[in-house]
Write a protein that holds these residues in place. Structure first.
Motif, mmCIF file in Angstrom:
data_model
loop_
_atom_site.group_PDB
_atom_site.id
_atom_site.type_symbol
_atom_site.label_atom_id
_atom_site.label_comp_id
_atom_site.label_asym_id
_atom_site.label_seq_id
_atom_site.Cartn_x
_atom_site.Cartn_y
_atom_site.Cartn_z
ATOM 1 N N PHE A 103 0.811 -1.280 0.021
ATOM 2 C CA PHE A 103 0.085 0.027 -0.193
ATOM 3 C C PHE A 103 0.908 1.348 0.258
ATOM 4 O O PHE A 103 0.553 2.299 -0.621
ATOM 5 C CB PHE A 103 -0.804 0.014 1.271
ATOM 6 N N SER A 104 1.718 1.341 0.797
ATOM 7 C CA SER A 104 2.601 2.403 0.920
ATOM 8 C C SER A 104 3.318 2.612 -0.243
ATOM 9 O O SER A 104 3.345 3.842 -0.698
ATOM 10 C CB SER A 104 3.702 2.245 1.868
ATOM 11 N N LEU A 105 3.860 1.639 -1.013
ATOM 12 C CA LEU A 105 4.464 2.194 -2.336
ATOM 13 C C LEU A 105 3.659 2.445 -3.371
ATOM 14 O O LEU A 105 3.772 3.611 -4.153
ATOM 15 C CB LEU A 105 5.071 0.883 -3.020
ATOM 16 N N ASN A 106 2.410 1.968 -3.548
ATOM 17 C CA ASN A 106 1.355 2.536 -4.581
ATOM 18 C C ASN A 106 0.673 3.809 -4.361
ATOM 19 O O ASN A 106 0.283 4.475 -4.988
ATOM 20 C CB ASN A 106 0.221 1.279 -4.755
ATOM 21 N N PHE A 107 0.603 3.849 -2.920
ATOM 22 C CA PHE A 107 0.000 5.137 -2.421
ATOM 23 C C PHE A 107 0.957 6.246 -2.715
ATOM 24 O O PHE A 107 0.446 7.550 -3.165
ATOM 25 C CB PHE A 107 -0.090 5.258 -0.873
ATOM 26 N N ALA A 108 2.324 6.210 -2.451
ATOM 27 C CA ALA A 108 3.235 7.143 -2.793
ATOM 28 C C ALA A 108 3.405 7.454 -4.341
ATOM 29 O O ALA A 108 3.391 8.446 -4.716
ATOM 30 C CB ALA A 108 4.999 6.678 -2.427
ATOM 31 N N PHE A 159 1.082 -2.327 -8.640
ATOM 32 C CA PHE A 159 -0.003 -2.736 -9.137
ATOM 33 C C PHE A 159 -0.776 -1.460 -9.935
ATOM 34 O O PHE A 159 -1.559 -1.452 -10.927
ATOM 35 C CB PHE A 159 -1.113 -3.357 -8.253
ATOM 36 N N ILE A 160 -0.508 -0.240 -9.322
ATOM 37 C CA ILE A 160 -1.064 0.964 -10.003
ATOM 38 C C ILE A 160 -0.661 1.030 -11.138
ATOM 39 O O ILE A 160 -1.195 1.914 -12.102
ATOM 40 C CB ILE A 160 -0.721 2.184 -8.970
ATOM 41 N N LEU A 161 0.539 0.677 -11.554
ATOM 42 C CA LEU A 161 1.502 0.823 -12.944
ATOM 43 C C LEU A 161 1.108 -0.321 -14.002
ATOM 44 O O LEU A 161 0.887 -0.208 -14.911
ATOM 45 C CB LEU A 161 2.718 1.154 -12.752
ATOM 46 N N SER A 162 1.123 -1.431 -13.209
ATOM 47 C CA SER A 162 1.090 -2.709 -13.978
ATOM 48 C C SER A 162 -0.465 -2.937 -14.396
ATOM 49 O O SER A 162 -0.761 -3.654 -15.332
ATOM 50 C CB SER A 162 1.758 -3.834 -13.540
ATOM 51 N N TYR A 163 -1.522 -2.824 -13.690
ATOM 52 C CA TYR A 163 -2.806 -2.995 -13.604
ATOM 53 C C TYR A 163 -3.486 -1.796 -13.422
ATOM 54 O O TYR A 163 -4.374 -1.858 -12.506
ATOM 55 C CB TYR A 163 -3.286 -4.181 -12.935
ATOM 56 N N PRO A 164 -3.689 -0.794 -13.939
ATOM 57 C CA PRO A 164 -4.208 0.394 -13.829
ATOM 58 C C PRO A 164 -5.621 0.495 -13.782
ATOM 59 O O PRO A 164 -6.086 1.445 -13.186
ATOM 60 C CB PRO A 164 -3.596 1.595 -14.856
ATOM 61 N N ASP A 165 -6.316 -0.410 -14.578
ATOM 62 C CA ASP A 165 -7.665 -0.382 -14.572
ATOM 63 C C ASP A 165 -8.285 -1.695 -13.818
ATOM 64 O O ASP A 165 -9.388 -1.784 -13.672
ATOM 65 C CB ASP A 165 -8.220 -1.028 -16.201
ATOM 66 N N ALA A 166 -7.424 -2.346 -12.869
ATOM 67 C CA ALA A 166 -7.995 -3.346 -12.086
ATOM 68 C C ALA A 166 -8.813 -2.496 -10.861
ATOM 69 O O ALA A 166 -8.512 -1.372 -10.620
ATOM 70 C CB ALA A 166 -6.765 -4.030 -11.372
ATOM 71 N N ALA A 167 -9.449 -3.334 -10.192
ATOM 72 C CA ALA A 167 -10.579 -2.769 -9.281
ATOM 73 C C ALA A 167 -9.680 -2.061 -8.200
ATOM 74 O O ALA A 167 -9.995 -0.920 -7.688
ATOM 75 C CB ALA A 167 -11.341 -3.605 -8.779
ATOM 76 N N VAL A 168 -8.619 -2.879 -7.818
ATOM 77 C CA VAL A 168 -7.717 -2.556 -6.491
ATOM 78 C C VAL A 168 -7.141 -1.071 -6.782
ATOM 79 O O VAL A 168 -7.055 -0.113 -5.904
ATOM 80 C CB VAL A 168 -6.742 -3.445 -6.380
ATOM 81 N N SER A 169 -6.755 -0.966 -8.108
ATOM 82 C CA SER A 169 -5.946 0.292 -8.623
ATOM 83 C C SER A 169 -7.213 1.656 -8.648
ATOM 84 O O SER A 169 -6.729 2.678 -8.274
ATOM 85 C CB SER A 169 -5.432 0.449 -9.965
ATOM 86 N N LYS A 170 -8.226 1.190 -8.960
ATOM 87 C CA LYS A 170 -9.431 2.389 -9.051
ATOM 88 C C LYS A 170 -9.807 2.833 -7.607
ATOM 89 O O LYS A 170 -9.810 3.863 -7.519
ATOM 90 C CB LYS A 170 -10.632 2.002 -9.995
ATOM 91 N N SER A 171 -9.719 1.819 -6.883
ATOM 92 C CA SER A 171 -10.048 1.888 -5.411
ATOM 93 C C SER A 171 -8.989 2.926 -4.812
ATOM 94 O O SER A 171 -9.248 3.550 -3.786
ATOM 95 C CB SER A 171 -10.153 0.685 -4.765
ATOM 96 N N LEU A 172 -7.756 2.569 -4.944
ATOM 97 C CA LEU A 172 -6.518 3.230 -4.514
ATOM 98 C C LEU A 172 -6.542 4.592 -4.899
ATOM 99 O O LEU A 172 -6.358 5.783 -4.359
ATOM 100 C CB LEU A 172 -5.271 2.583 -4.924
#
Length: 288
Positions: free
Chosen positions: A38-43, A241-254
């Motif tokens: 979370f910390s990495l993708n949040f940053a 994941f925010i970069l590798s799967y930007p359209d994934a549900a977890v990325s949209k939620s983040l």
């Protein structure tokens, strides 16, 4: 030592009139809740909004931030204390131009600062406060007596939990402990690995009600992230994941979580503020 002390006084004086980076610690009551991911993708998400971000890996002896984005860092905070390198020299540039300082295996030095080490660290850290919008500390799971002092220095805390009862109880115990020492530090909560929206909402409500009833405290619910296979796939690929799967549900939620954090009711001025980090370090580490 004298020059460092003078530099610290100068920086504290500057902070009275200048906006500084916001410091926040990301922590959990127990391990295995996805905190570092979370910390990495949040940053990265903050950086994608145009913010300058420094991510500081504080997971003592177990730091893995650089592994998550597939780039081994040649230096860590150990090199700052033991080999005399500067904080800027031990930085690694991560995805989306975030800056990263890894923890190595000797981070206990940071929690047992004598006056010389304290002065050197705060002098250099002061310049970072002037250079970034956000400085994030990915803390180790749980709280030790030493790491608690560091948590009390930051401006805000983000607590990561999952819907599991043990994780929820650990998250509550963590907030209870910190609140008992300093009842002014704002709490933000993220619920990770939820299977349904209902489960995420109920977890948030349960924790909020407990804080109000037993501590008379409030928290800001930033939202929840779904249990998404894209996360484990991204970890295996060593691409966030925010970069590798930007359209994934977890990325949209983040993205929604980050938006709530940046705009949590205090307006744009809340993004960068007069940081109390250095003053708090002097208080909690030196007792002055």
């Amino acid at each position: 030592m004298k020059d460092q002390a003078e530099n610290l006084r100068r920086r504290l004086e500057l902070q009275k009139n200048h906006l500084m980076a916001k410091t926040l610690a990301i922590l959990s009551g127990k391990g295995g809740v996805g905190k570092s991911n979370f910390s990495l993708n949040f940053a990265i998400s903050l950086s994608k909004l145009g913010k300058k971000v420094l991510l500081f890996d504080m997971d003592i002896g177990m730091g893995n931030i650089d592994i998550l984005f597939g780039q081994h860092s040649p230096y860590s905070i150990v090199d700052f204390f033991e080999d005399g390198l500067s904080l800027k020299e031990i930085m690694t540039t991560g995805p989306e131009q975030i800056s990263v300082i890894t923890g190595g295996t000797g981070l206990t030095h940071l929690f047992t600062l004598d006056e010389d080490k304290y002065a050197r660290f705060t002098d250099e850290f002061g310049s970072l406060l002037e250079s970034y919008d956000y400085i994030l500390f990915d803390m180790g799971a749980g709280i030790t007596q030493d790491s608690a002092k560091f948590l009390l220095c930051v401006d805000e805390l983000i607590i990561i939990t999952t819907p599991e009862p043990t994780s929820v109880m650990d998250a509550y115990s963590t907030m209870k402990y910190i609140h008992s020492i300093n009842d002014e530090i704002p709490f933000f909560l993220v619920c990770n690995r939820v299977f349904t929206k209902k489960e995420g909402k109920e977890t948030m409500i349960r924790l909020q009600n407990a804080l109000r009833k037993f501590l008379g405290a409030e928290m800001v619910s930033l939202g929840y992230l779904p249990d998404d296979r894209s996360v484990s796939k991204a970890v295996s690929k060593q691409i966030p994941f925010i970069l590798s799967y930007p359209d994934a549900a977890v990325s949209k939620s983040l993205i929604e979580v980050v938006s709530r954090y940046v705009n949590h009711g205090l307006g744009e001025e809340s993004i960068i503020q007069k940081s109390n980090f250095l003053q708090n370090m002097k208080r909690y580490f030196l007792g002055k």
